[in-house]
Scaffold this motif. Structure first.
Motif, PDB file in Angstrom:
ATOM      1  N   GLU A   5       0.905  -1.154  -0.332  1.00 22.94           N
ATOM      2  CA  GLU A   5       0.244   0.034   0.445  1.00 22.94           C
ATOM      3  C   GLU A   5       1.001   1.168  -0.092  1.00 22.94           C
ATOM      4  O   GLU A   5       0.541   2.898  -0.539  1.00 22.94           O
ATOM      5  CB  GLU A   5      -1.003   0.104   1.161  1.00 22.94           C
ATOM      6  N   GLY A   6       1.882   1.106   0.931  1.00 27.13           N
ATOM      7  CA  GLY A   6       2.962   2.325   0.569  1.00 27.13           C
ATOM      8  C   GLY A   6       3.384   2.569  -0.509  1.00 27.13           C
ATOM      9  O   GLY A   6       3.722   3.960  -0.911  1.00 27.13           O
ATOM     10  N   GLY A   7       3.796   2.224  -1.608  1.00 25.35           N
ATOM     11  CA  GLY A   7       4.641   2.027  -2.304  1.00 25.35           C
ATOM     12  C   GLY A   7       3.576   2.025  -3.521  1.00 25.35           C
ATOM     13  O   GLY A   7       3.633   2.774  -4.667  1.00 25.35           O
ATOM     14  N   GLU A   8       1.918   1.843  -3.366  1.00 31.33           N
ATOM     15  CA  GLU A   8       1.130   2.223  -4.744  1.00 31.33           C
ATOM     16  C   GLU A   8       0.629   3.355  -4.086  1.00 31.33           C
ATOM     17  O   GLU A   8       0.356   4.482  -4.733  1.00 31.33           O
ATOM     18  CB  GLU A   8      -0.400   0.953  -3.959  1.00 31.33           C
ATOM     19  N   ASP A   9       0.700   3.609  -2.562  1.00 36.60           N
ATOM     20  CA  ASP A   9       0.628   5.454  -2.391  1.00 36.60           C
ATOM     21  C   ASP A   9       1.401   6.104  -3.353  1.00 36.60           C
ATOM     22  O   ASP A   9       1.138   7.484  -3.787  1.00 36.60           O
ATOM     23  CB  ASP A   9       0.564   5.570  -1.101  1.00 36.60           C
ATOM     24  N   ILE A  11       3.438   5.573  -5.874  1.00 37.19           N
ATOM     25  CA  ILE A  11       2.518   5.930  -7.322  1.00 37.19           C
ATOM     26  C   ILE A  11       1.763   6.464  -7.951  1.00 37.19           C
ATOM     27  O   ILE A  11       1.987   7.231  -8.709  1.00 37.19           O
ATOM     28  CB  ILE A  11       3.240   4.111  -7.692  1.00 37.19           C
ATOM     29  N   ASN A  12       0.667   6.086  -6.786  1.00 39.19           N
ATOM     30  CA  ASN A  12      -0.299   6.788  -7.402  1.00 39.19           C
ATOM     31  C   ASN A  12      -0.019   8.206  -7.180  1.00 39.19           C
ATOM     32  O   ASN A  12      -1.479   9.339  -7.538  1.00 39.19           O
ATOM     33  CB  ASN A  12      -1.556   6.353  -7.171  1.00 39.19           C
ATOM     34  N   ALA A  13       0.252   8.834  -6.569  1.00 37.93           N
ATOM     35  CA  ALA A  13       0.783  10.644  -6.084  1.00 37.93           C
ATOM     36  C   ALA A  13       1.857  11.365  -6.882  1.00 37.93           C
ATOM     37  O   ALA A  13       1.645  12.701  -7.203  1.00 37.93           O
ATOM     38  CB  ALA A  13       0.923  10.405  -4.576  1.00 37.93           C
ATOM     39  N   ALA A  14       1.851  10.517  -7.826  1.00 34.70           N
ATOM     40  CA  ALA A  14       3.185  10.999  -9.057  1.00 34.70           C
ATOM     41  C   ALA A  14       2.675  11.805 -10.238  1.00 34.70           C
ATOM     42  O   ALA A  14       1.658  11.304 -10.809  1.00 34.70           O
ATOM     43  CB  ALA A  14       4.369   9.943  -9.345  1.00 34.70           C
ATOM     44  N   SER A  15       3.490  12.848  -9.869  1.00 38.60           N
ATOM     45  CA  SER A  15       2.461  14.327 -11.523  1.00 38.60           C
ATOM     46  C   SER A  15       3.617  13.369 -11.958  1.00 38.60           C
ATOM     47  O   SER A  15       4.178  12.226 -12.410  1.00 38.60           O
ATOM     48  CB  SER A  15       3.209  15.100 -10.517  1.00 38.60           C
ATOM     49  N   ASP A  16       3.294  13.986 -13.290  1.00 36.95           N
ATOM     50  CA  ASP A  16       3.843  13.659 -14.714  1.00 36.95           C
ATOM     51  C   ASP A  16       4.607  13.881 -14.510  1.00 36.95           C
ATOM     52  O   ASP A  16       6.272  13.444 -15.461  1.00 36.95           O
ATOM     53  CB  ASP A  16       3.246  14.231 -15.832  1.00 36.95           C
ATOM     54  N   PHE A  17       5.436  14.954 -13.598  1.00 37.07           N
ATOM     55  CA  PHE A  17       7.039  15.405 -13.390  1.00 37.07           C
ATOM     56  C   PHE A  17       7.698  14.801 -12.935  1.00 37.07           C
ATOM     57  O   PHE A  17       8.593  14.636 -13.281  1.00 37.07           O
ATOM     58  CB  PHE A  17       7.020  16.788 -13.437  1.00 37.07           C
ATOM     59  N   VAL A  18       7.232  14.257 -11.412  1.00 39.98           N
ATOM     60  CA  VAL A  18       7.492  13.170 -10.192  1.00 39.98           C
ATOM     61  C   VAL A  18       7.558  12.144 -10.897  1.00 39.98           C
ATOM     62  O   VAL A  18       8.612  10.646 -10.701  1.00 39.98           O
ATOM     63  CB  VAL A  18       7.493  13.321  -9.304  1.00 39.98           C
ATOM     64  N   TRP A  19       6.799  11.143 -12.134  1.00 39.32           N
ATOM     65  CA  TRP A  19       7.212  10.390 -12.443  1.00 39.32           C
ATOM     66  C   TRP A  19       8.095   9.249 -12.484  1.00 39.32           C
ATOM     67  O   TRP A  19       8.290   8.411 -12.612  1.00 39.32           O
ATOM     68  CB  TRP A  19       5.789   9.437 -13.634  1.00 39.32           C
ATOM     69  N   THR A  26      11.008   2.463  -7.228  1.00 36.56           N
ATOM     70  CA  THR A  26      10.118   1.535  -7.427  1.00 36.56           C
ATOM     71  C   THR A  26      11.298   0.580  -8.025  1.00 36.56           C
ATOM     72  O   THR A  26      10.792  -0.560  -7.022  1.00 36.56           O
ATOM     73  CB  THR A  26       8.727   1.756  -8.138  1.00 36.56           C
ATOM     74  N   ARG A  27      11.173   0.801  -9.244  1.00 28.41           N
ATOM     75  CA  ARG A  27      11.426  -0.579  -9.769  1.00 28.41           C
ATOM     76  C   ARG A  27      12.971  -0.962  -9.788  1.00 28.41           C
ATOM     77  O   ARG A  27      13.365  -2.258  -8.989  1.00 28.41           O
ATOM     78  CB  ARG A  27      12.119  -0.275 -11.130  1.00 28.41           C
ATOM     79  N   TYR A  28      14.026   0.266  -9.291  1.00 28.02           N
ATOM     80  CA  TYR A  28      15.209  -0.304  -8.483  1.00 28.02           C
ATOM     81  C   TYR A  28      15.629  -0.251  -6.964  1.00 28.02           C
ATOM     82  O   TYR A  28      16.573  -0.762  -6.718  1.00 28.02           O
ATOM     83  CB  TYR A  28      16.529   0.419 -10.391  1.00 28.02           C
ATOM     84  N   CYS A  29      15.025   0.365  -6.407  1.00 31.04           N
ATOM     85  CA  CYS A  29      15.833   1.234  -5.375  1.00 31.04           C
ATOM     86  C   CYS A  29      14.775  -0.157  -4.854  1.00 31.04           C
ATOM     87  O   CYS A  29      15.168  -1.677  -3.932  1.00 31.04           O
ATOM     88  CB  CYS A  29      15.664   1.868  -4.251  1.00 31.04           C
ATOM     89  N   PHE A  30      13.722  -0.482  -4.264  1.00 34.50           N
ATOM     90  CA  PHE A  30      12.676  -0.545  -3.547  1.00 34.50           C
ATOM     91  C   PHE A  30      12.396  -1.952  -4.313  1.00 34.50           C
ATOM     92  O   PHE A  30      12.162  -2.801  -3.978  1.00 34.50           O
ATOM     93  CB  PHE A  30      11.747  -0.030  -3.243  1.00 34.50           C
ATOM     94  N   GLY A  31      12.386  -2.036  -5.483  1.00 30.16           N
ATOM     95  CA  GLY A  31      11.919  -3.217  -6.628  1.00 30.16           C
ATOM     96  C   GLY A  31      13.072  -4.592  -6.661  1.00 30.16           C
ATOM     97  O   GLY A  31      13.088  -5.391  -5.683  1.00 30.16           O
ATOM     98  N   GLU A  32      13.818  -4.213  -7.304  1.00 31.96           N
ATOM     99  CA  GLU A  32      15.210  -5.122  -7.288  1.00 31.96           C
ATOM    100  C   GLU A  32      16.281  -4.977  -6.121  1.00 31.96           C
ATOM    101  O   GLU A  32      17.342  -5.733  -5.846  1.00 31.96           O
ATOM    102  CB  GLU A  32      15.766  -4.434  -8.878  1.00 31.96           C
ATOM    103  N   THR A  33      16.812  -3.669  -5.650  1.00 37.32           N
ATOM    104  CA  THR A  33      17.312  -3.867  -4.231  1.00 37.32           C
ATOM    105  C   THR A  33      16.928  -4.180  -3.488  1.00 37.32           C
ATOM    106  O   THR A  33      17.763  -5.582  -2.176  1.00 37.32           O
ATOM    107  CB  THR A  33      18.205  -1.836  -3.946  1.00 37.32           C
ATOM    108  N   TRP A  34      15.671  -3.832  -2.704  1.00 36.99           N
ATOM    109  CA  TRP A  34      15.061  -4.262  -1.038  1.00 36.99           C
ATOM    110  C   TRP A  34      14.966  -5.486  -1.376  1.00 36.99           C
ATOM    111  O   TRP A  34      14.629  -6.457  -0.533  1.00 36.99           O
ATOM    112  CB  TRP A  34      14.528  -3.182  -0.941  1.00 36.99           C
TER     113      TRP A  34
END
Length: 111
Positions: A5-9, A11-19, A26-34
């Motif tokens: 849920e924290g990760g989804e929050d 992602i859902n809160a990311a603006s076009d600029f921040v995406w 999301t992908r490299y830090c918390f996905g592949e590394t963690w």
């Protein structure tokens, strides 16, 4: 670190600029590394706290103190990591780290 849920929050809160930044985090830090085997989430949290002390990143340290608690790191262990890092990173960074961590612990009713 904060559950799906924290990760989804984030992602859902990311603006076009921040995406684009959020996608990397999301992908490299918390996905592949963690999610790698070899270190527990607790160990990764403790290492991350030390690195953030070294970099002098109080905002990120606060975020990762919360994550460390969620990953099973105790208040006492957080203090030990910060003290250990302070010796190698310098007293001013250690003092700043303790102030930041204390804020979070107080907010959570742990200090």
């Amino acid at each position: 670190m904060w559950g799906s849920e924290g990760g989804e929050d984030q992602i859902n809160a990311a603006s076009d600029f921040v995406w684009p930044m959020q996608e990397v985090v999301t992908r490299y830090c918390f996905g592949e590394t963690w999610t790698r085997e070899g270190l527990s989430r607790k160990a990764r949290s403790m290492v991350t706290l030390g690195i953030l002390v070294a970099q002098g990143r109080p905002h990120e340290l606060k975020v990762h103190v919360r994550g460390a608690l969620a990953n099973g790191v105790s208040k006492e262990e957080i203090g030990e990591v910060l003290r250990h890092a302070m010796v190698y990173c310098g007293i001013p960074r250690g003092v700043e780290a303790f102030r930041s961590a204390s804020e979070v612990l107080k907010e959570l009713g742990l200090d």
